[in-house]
Design a protein around this motif. Structure first.
Motif, PDB file in Angstrom:
ATOM      1  N   LEU A  24       0.732  -1.385   0.105  1.00 49.77           N
ATOM      2  CA  LEU A  24       0.064  -0.089  -0.158  1.00 49.77           C
ATOM      3  C   LEU A  24       0.796   1.469  -0.128  1.00 49.77           C
ATOM      4  O   LEU A  24       0.523   2.273  -0.733  1.00 49.77           O
ATOM      5  N   THR A  25       1.968   1.312   0.723  1.00 45.93           N
ATOM      6  CA  THR A  25       2.813   2.681   1.041  1.00 45.93           C
ATOM      7  C   THR A  25       3.787   2.658  -0.069  1.00 45.93           C
ATOM      8  O   THR A  25       4.306   3.679  -0.304  1.00 45.93           O
ATOM      9  N   ALA A  26       4.330   1.457  -0.595  1.00 43.19           N
ATOM     10  CA  ALA A  26       5.448   1.625  -1.687  1.00 43.19           C
ATOM     11  C   ALA A  26       4.896   1.978  -3.134  1.00 43.19           C
ATOM     12  O   ALA A  26       5.494   2.588  -3.647  1.00 43.19           O
ATOM     13  N   VAL A  27       3.631   1.271  -3.175  1.00 41.77           N
ATOM     14  CA  VAL A  27       3.107   1.681  -4.616  1.00 41.77           C
ATOM     15  C   VAL A  27       2.620   3.094  -4.569  1.00 41.77           C
ATOM     16  O   VAL A  27       2.889   3.766  -5.714  1.00 41.77           O
ATOM     17  N   GLN A  28       1.939   3.441  -3.521  1.00 42.33           N
ATOM     18  CA  GLN A  28       1.382   5.013  -3.646  1.00 42.33           C
ATOM     19  C   GLN A  28       1.388   5.492  -2.393  1.00 42.33           C
ATOM     20  O   GLN A  28       0.904   4.823  -1.465  1.00 42.33           O
ATOM     21  N   SER A  29       1.712   6.796  -2.145  1.00 45.18           N
ATOM     22  CA  SER A  29       1.878   7.668  -0.909  1.00 45.18           C
ATOM     23  C   SER A  29       0.402   7.598  -0.310  1.00 45.18           C
ATOM     24  O   SER A  29      -0.579   7.792  -1.048  1.00 45.18           O
ATOM     25  N   ALA A  30       0.137   7.761   0.879  1.00 43.09           N
ATOM     26  CA  ALA A  30      -1.235   7.691   1.419  1.00 43.09           C
ATOM     27  C   ALA A  30      -1.895   8.968   1.000  1.00 43.09           C
ATOM     28  O   ALA A  30      -3.261   9.011   0.934  1.00 43.09           O
ATOM     29  N   SER A  31      -1.208  10.044   0.495  1.00 39.15           N
ATOM     30  CA  SER A  31      -1.949  11.500   0.193  1.00 39.15           C
ATOM     31  C   SER A  31      -2.484  11.125  -1.175  1.00 39.15           C
ATOM     32  O   SER A  31      -3.438  11.823  -1.361  1.00 39.15           O
ATOM     33  N   ARG A  32      -2.341   9.942  -1.893  1.00 39.62           N
ATOM     34  CA  ARG A  32      -2.813   9.899  -3.156  1.00 39.62           C
ATOM     35  C   ARG A  32      -3.803   8.746  -3.071  1.00 39.62           C
ATOM     36  O   ARG A  32      -4.391   8.418  -4.186  1.00 39.62           O
ATOM     37  N   TRP A  33      -4.361   7.942  -2.009  1.00 39.93           N
ATOM     38  CA  TRP A  33      -5.083   7.149  -2.023  1.00 39.93           C
ATOM     39  C   TRP A  33      -6.570   7.818  -2.397  1.00 39.93           C
ATOM     40  O   TRP A  33      -6.901   8.933  -2.014  1.00 39.93           O
ATOM     41  N   SER A  34      -7.446   6.809  -3.057  1.00 44.59           N
ATOM     42  CA  SER A  34      -8.751   7.359  -3.422  1.00 44.59           C
ATOM     43  C   SER A  34      -9.619   7.316  -2.203  1.00 44.59           C
ATOM     44  O   SER A  34      -9.268   6.721  -1.233  1.00 44.59           O
ATOM     45  N   GLU A  35     -10.799   8.073  -2.293  1.00 43.58           N
ATOM     46  CA  GLU A  35     -11.870   7.948  -1.409  1.00 43.58           C
ATOM     47  C   GLU A  35     -12.288   6.531  -0.963  1.00 43.58           C
ATOM     48  O   GLU A  35     -12.488   6.247  -0.040  1.00 43.58           O
ATOM     49  N   SER A  36     -12.466   5.919  -2.091  1.00 41.93           N
ATOM     50  CA  SER A  36     -12.925   4.376  -2.072  1.00 41.93           C
ATOM     51  C   SER A  36     -12.026   3.476  -1.200  1.00 41.93           C
ATOM     52  O   SER A  36     -12.445   2.643  -0.352  1.00 41.93           O
ATOM     53  N   HIS A  37     -10.620   3.878  -1.614  1.00 38.59           N
ATOM     54  CA  HIS A  37      -9.754   3.001  -0.649  1.00 38.59           C
ATOM     55  C   HIS A  37      -9.587   3.362   0.468  1.00 38.59           C
ATOM     56  O   HIS A  37      -9.421   2.347   1.472  1.00 38.59           O
ATOM     57  N   ARG A  38      -9.794   4.592   0.837  1.00 41.07           N
ATOM     58  CA  ARG A  38      -9.797   4.916   2.200  1.00 41.07           C
ATOM     59  C   ARG A  38     -10.964   4.479   3.003  1.00 41.07           C
ATOM     60  O   ARG A  38     -10.896   3.976   4.348  1.00 41.07           O
ATOM     61  N   ARG A  39     -12.189   4.486   2.513  1.00 40.40           N
ATOM     62  CA  ARG A  39     -13.201   3.692   2.831  1.00 40.40           C
ATOM     63  C   ARG A  39     -13.183   2.261   3.192  1.00 40.40           C
ATOM     64  O   ARG A  39     -13.530   1.658   4.442  1.00 40.40           O
ATOM     65  N   ARG A  40     -12.408   1.562   2.325  1.00 45.78           N
ATOM     66  CA  ARG A  40     -12.308   0.101   2.584  1.00 45.78           C
ATOM     67  C   ARG A  40     -11.328  -0.089   3.825  1.00 45.78           C
ATOM     68  O   ARG A  40     -11.437  -0.981   4.613  1.00 45.78           O
ATOM     69  N   LEU A  41     -10.371   0.715   3.904  1.00 42.47           N
ATOM     70  CA  LEU A  41      -9.303   0.751   5.090  1.00 42.47           C
ATOM     71  C   LEU A  41     -10.061   0.956   6.263  1.00 42.47           C
ATOM     72  O   LEU A  41      -9.624   0.380   7.353  1.00 42.47           O
ATOM     73  N   LYS A  42     -11.073   1.981   6.431  1.00 39.21           N
ATOM     74  CA  LYS A  42     -11.686   2.167   7.540  1.00 39.21           C
ATOM     75  C   LYS A  42     -12.547   1.007   8.033  1.00 39.21           C
ATOM     76  O   LYS A  42     -12.353   0.618   9.009  1.00 39.21           O
ATOM     77  N   ASP A  43     -13.227   0.565   6.891  1.00 41.52           N
ATOM     78  CA  ASP A  43     -13.955  -0.782   7.228  1.00 41.52           C
ATOM     79  C   ASP A  43     -13.418  -1.939   7.535  1.00 41.52           C
ATOM     80  O   ASP A  43     -13.605  -2.926   8.432  1.00 41.52           O
ATOM     81  N   THR A  44     -12.311  -2.300   7.016  1.00 39.97           N
ATOM     82  CA  THR A  44     -11.471  -3.362   6.987  1.00 39.97           C
ATOM     83  C   THR A  44     -10.424  -3.396   8.110  1.00 39.97           C
ATOM     84  O   THR A  44     -10.031  -4.508   8.580  1.00 39.97           O
TER      85      THR A  44
END
Length: 66
Positions: A24-44
């Motif tokens: 997750l962090t090597a491929v893309q910095s957290a500042s570029r995560w999509s909103e759907s990706h953030r929602r998935r991480l919040k839920d899971t």
């Protein structure tokens, strides 16, 4: 924080396997995560987000990813 603001993304210890967290962090910095990706991480994985403002202090739990 002396001036400005900073957005924090926090994941509890063991929320994700080390290999998944690395991916997750090597491929893309957290500042570029999509909103759907953030929602998935919040839920899971229990992702927590906060924005630190000028004059505030953020205490990070030991060994949490940020």
């Amino acid at each position: 924080m002396v001036v400005g603001q900073k957005h924090w993304d926090l994941l509890p210890i063991g929320a994700l396997a080390d290999s998944e967290l690395y991916h997750l962090t090597a491929v893309q910095s957290a500042s570029r995560w999509s909103e759907s990706h953030r929602r998935r991480l919040k839920d899971t994985a229990g992702l927590l987000e906060c924005t630190q403002q000028q004059g505030e202090v953020v205490m990070l739990p030991h060994l949490w990813w940020h």
